[in-house]
Design a protein around this motif. Structure first.
Motif, short mmCIF file in Angstrom:
data_model
loop_
_atom_site.label_atom_id
_atom_site.label_comp_id
_atom_site.label_asym_id
_atom_site.label_seq_id
_atom_site.Cartn_x
_atom_site.Cartn_y
_atom_site.Cartn_z
N ARG A 124 44.00 30.77 40.76
CA ARG A 124 43.70 30.64 39.32
C ARG A 124 44.43 29.45 38.69
N ARG A 125 45.71 29.27 39.03
CA ARG A 125 46.51 28.22 38.39
C ARG A 125 46.02 26.82 38.74
N VAL A 126 45.71 26.59 40.02
CA VAL A 126 45.41 25.20 40.41
C VAL A 126 44.07 24.71 39.88
N ARG A 127 43.23 25.64 39.39
CA ARG A 127 41.94 25.21 38.82
C ARG A 127 42.12 24.14 37.75
N GLU A 128 43.21 24.25 37.00
CA GLU A 128 43.40 23.34 35.86
C GLU A 128 44.41 22.24 36.14
N MET A 129 44.80 22.06 37.41
CA MET A 129 45.84 21.07 37.71
C MET A 129 45.27 19.86 38.42
N THR A 130 45.97 18.73 38.27
CA THR A 130 45.65 17.58 39.11
C THR A 130 46.08 17.93 40.53
N TYR A 131 45.63 17.13 41.49
CA TYR A 131 45.99 17.40 42.89
C TYR A 131 47.52 17.37 43.05
#
Ligand code: ACO
Length: 281
Positions: free
Chosen positions: A224-231
């Motif tokens: 869920r968290r990485v959906r909104e993060m840059t690589y």
């Protein structure tokens, strides 16, 4: 318990069997529409089961012909609006509150969509980590049909789970799709014939029960968290998330490696290590 409290308690049913908590929307006569009472009760039930040792997986389903017909148009909208802004905001907090709680729930969560799923129902649908539907379940953003936009996160859920054209069509036309189409579109993981739904969900829940629970919580939050993060941010977050998980369970991965490399009793590519041999922290 007063009659009001007892009526409220009955809006959600919960039974625990073999470490699976079966939580049901329980207003079948109202197609499980989410009333303020149901929303408050759902939060109580989630509170009760989140850290219980005898619960390893939560399944959210509905009694009767509906999963949920969305927000209760009478009790959630009409009857709270007359209370003014304070009434509206309270009702929103109560519903959004348990959906948020469910999004970040300690245990893995599975939506078992047995029937109607409308509007506000997309909140808890997205909150569940996995979703399995009956082929003949019906999904719809019906808000447009009664004259509002898909609020309460429903528009966000549509764009999170569907491609742009489908999200737009789904929200603007207010047409229903069945479980099979919902699976094709990515709204749910799979659709199966109604008479096989519970067996399929039980099998998935049983598979989840065999996995390391600390790793499962870290994994579901990571996805869920990485959906909104840059690589780069995701890379950094994931290093830290694993290190944080190690502070709760520093033996699991070592045991997983030991059973593969030393004991040669399983292959991680083909299944999970035997949790029962793991030393307790
Ligand atoms: N809010 C309040 N009451 C509801 C809701 C709802 N969302 N859905 C069903 N009910 C009530 C009906 O008013 C009816 O009550 P009554 O027996 O007191 O008359 C009872 O539940 C049974 O509903 P029926 O319409 O008779 O059931 P049927 O099986 O024929 O139809 C269906 C089911 C299609 C789900 C229909 O009830 C319906 O369209 N419900 C509304 C769906 C909807 O648009 N929800 C809101 C989405 S938008 C949002 O959530 C923000």
């Amino acid at each position: 318990m007063s009659t009001t409290a007892s009526n409220e308690a009955q809006t959600v049913a919960c039974t625990v069997e073999n470490r699976i908590a079966w939580v049901s929307f329980n207003r079948p006569e109202k197609r499980n529409a989410m009333s303020p009472a149901l929303n408050r009760q759902m939060m109580r039930v989630l509170d009760d089961i989140e850290f219980r040792d005898d619960v390893g997986v939560v399944v959210l389903t509905g009694e009767g012909t509906a999963w949920t017909a969305g927000m209760d148009l009478k009790e959630y909208f009409r009857e709270t609006e007359v209370l003014g802004m304070a009434g509206t905001r309270k009702a929103q907090r109560e519903s959004y509150g348990w959906w948020r709680r469910l999004r970040w729930f300690q245990k893995p969560t599975v939506a078992m969509i047995n029937g109607w799923c409308f509007g506000g129902g997309y909140g808890p649908l997205f909150s569940c980590d996995l979703a399995f539907a009956s082929e003949d379940a019906k999904f719809g953003l019906s808000e447009i049909n009664w004259g509002i936009l898909p609020g309460g996160g429903a528009s966000k859920v549509a764009v999170e789970l569907l491609n742009f054209r489908r999200a737009m069509y789904h929200a603007m036309l207010g047409e229903n799709i069945d479980g099979k189409t919902a699976a094709d579109w990515g709204l749910v993981n799979e659709a199966v014939p109604a008479d096989q739904l519970k067996a399929r969900v039980t099998a998935v829940a049983e598979s989840l029960l065999k996995k390391n629970p600390v790793a499962l919580k870290a994994t579901k939050d990571a996805i869920r968290r990485v959906r909104e993060m840059t690589y780069d941010n995701a890379e950094d977050f994931l290093v830290r998330a694993q290190e944080a998980a190690n502070s709760y369970d520093n033996e699991g991965r070592k045991e997983g490696l030991r059973q593969f490399i030393d004991e040669k009793t399983y292959k991680p590519g083909l299944g999970e290590y035997d949790l029962s041999k793991q030393k307790k922290a």
